[in-house]
Design a protein around this motif. Sequence first.
Motif, mmCIF file in Angstrom:
data_model
loop_
_atom_site.group_PDB
_atom_site.id
_atom_site.type_symbol
_atom_site.label_atom_id
_atom_site.label_comp_id
_atom_site.label_asym_id
_atom_site.label_seq_id
_atom_site.Cartn_x
_atom_site.Cartn_y
_atom_site.Cartn_z
ATOM 1 N N UNK A 18 0.842 -1.185 0.000
ATOM 2 C CA UNK A 18 0.000 0.000 0.000
ATOM 3 C C UNK A 18 0.885 1.245 0.000
ATOM 4 N N UNK A 19 1.138 1.754 -1.189
ATOM 5 C CA UNK A 19 2.034 2.892 -1.343
ATOM 6 C C UNK A 19 1.539 4.107 -0.558
ATOM 7 N N UNK A 20 2.491 4.780 0.102
ATOM 8 C CA UNK A 20 2.170 6.016 0.806
ATOM 9 C C UNK A 20 1.693 5.824 2.231
ATOM 10 N N UNK A 21 1.576 4.576 2.695
ATOM 11 C CA UNK A 21 1.087 4.307 4.046
ATOM 12 C C UNK A 21 2.180 3.644 4.876
ATOM 13 N N UNK A 22 2.389 4.132 6.092
ATOM 14 C CA UNK A 22 3.390 3.525 6.963
ATOM 15 C C UNK A 22 2.795 2.340 7.710
ATOM 16 N N UNK A 23 3.557 1.810 8.636
ATOM 17 C CA UNK A 23 3.149 0.583 9.339
ATOM 18 C C UNK A 23 1.799 0.723 10.033
ATOM 19 N N UNK A 24 1.589 1.832 10.717
ATOM 20 C CA UNK A 24 0.327 2.025 11.414
ATOM 21 C C UNK A 24 -0.806 2.427 10.489
ATOM 22 N N UNK A 25 -0.512 3.296 9.544
ATOM 23 C CA UNK A 25 -1.540 3.831 8.653
ATOM 24 C C UNK A 25 -2.110 2.789 7.706
ATOM 25 N N UNK A 26 -1.334 1.759 7.380
ATOM 26 C CA UNK A 26 -1.757 0.815 6.360
ATOM 27 C C UNK A 26 -2.967 -0.020 6.757
ATOM 28 N N UNK A 27 -3.263 -0.095 8.058
ATOM 29 C CA UNK A 27 -4.364 -0.949 8.506
ATOM 30 C C UNK A 27 -5.710 -0.501 7.940
ATOM 31 N N UNK A 28 -5.922 0.806 7.846
ATOM 32 C CA UNK A 28 -7.217 1.301 7.370
ATOM 33 C C UNK A 28 -7.495 0.902 5.920
ATOM 34 N N UNK A 29 -6.607 1.210 4.967
ATOM 35 C CA UNK A 29 -6.878 0.751 3.596
ATOM 36 C C UNK A 29 -6.822 -0.767 3.459
ATOM 37 N N UNK A 30 -6.039 -1.433 4.308
ATOM 38 C CA UNK A 30 -5.975 -2.895 4.239
ATOM 39 C C UNK A 30 -7.318 -3.522 4.593
ATOM 40 N N UNK A 31 -8.059 -2.876 5.494
ATOM 41 C CA UNK A 31 -9.391 -3.386 5.832
ATOM 42 C C UNK A 31 -10.316 -3.333 4.620
ATOM 43 N N UNK A 32 -10.139 -2.312 3.779
ATOM 44 C CA UNK A 32 -10.927 -2.229 2.543
ATOM 45 C C UNK A 32 -10.574 -3.397 1.622
#
Length: 271
Positions: A246-260
């Motif tokens: 997930x480009x542009x997302x760090x370790x913590x931030x990636x969880x939100x788009x990953x849920x999608x």
Amino acid sequence: MKKSILLSLVLIFLGAQTILAQETTYILEENIPYINDENASEYAQERCKLDIYYPENKTDFTTVVWYHGGGITGGNKFIPEKLKKQGIAVVAVNYRLSPKVKCPVYIEDAAAAVAWTFQNIEKYGGSKNKIVVSGHSAGGYLTSMIGLDKHYLAKYDIDANDIAMLIPFSGHTVTHFTVRDERGIPGTQAIVDEYAPLYFVRPDAPPTIFITGDREQEMLGRYEENAYMWRMMKVAGHKNCKLMELDGFNHGEMASPALEVLLKEIRVLDK
């Protein structure tokens, strides 16, 4: 003409009432023990609990077993907001934490919660054939460990291959840094042993999707670990394995788009 219009209005009203009556409602049951051991420690009785959020008037639904992150040293169970009101159930799991316990206790707890789900989900209307296991960070590591090392679920006479899908979010595929820390090994020194998902690469594992944040923003080379795991699964002959960065997302931030991504991927289970 007036009677025809009136009849149409009545039918529209009744149709709307039917739609409202069929609207899915959800129930949350909290702090359900998932181990049955009269001799369990006070700490086990405190932590070995789960919450289940499920659609009340629906059957044969998919269930996501969700492990929280926190480096295996912190964190608490929660139902991700993006997984609510999606026609699925979510089983949110607490597990014991280091340093109060040592490896592999927390992996065993993760397996016990999945076993509870297999043994009980039909009571709530769900399907044993549609159990997806997922989690973020430490939760992603636990996802991969119990899905790939079959002996953890075999204890409950459950074949790990019966898990419908594994979707670890930014999880270690080498031995977790907390497991290494318990042995005095620094986080920059990677090892692969029986506590590494990489040790259990196999072609017959459940369908698996490895999701990470941006490789330049992730922690401890997490993208590269997952990329190597994905490659080795493919080399071993696994036919249903994906890798997503997930480009542009760090370790913590990636969880939100990953849920999608998770929601999109599990829709196929309901077709």
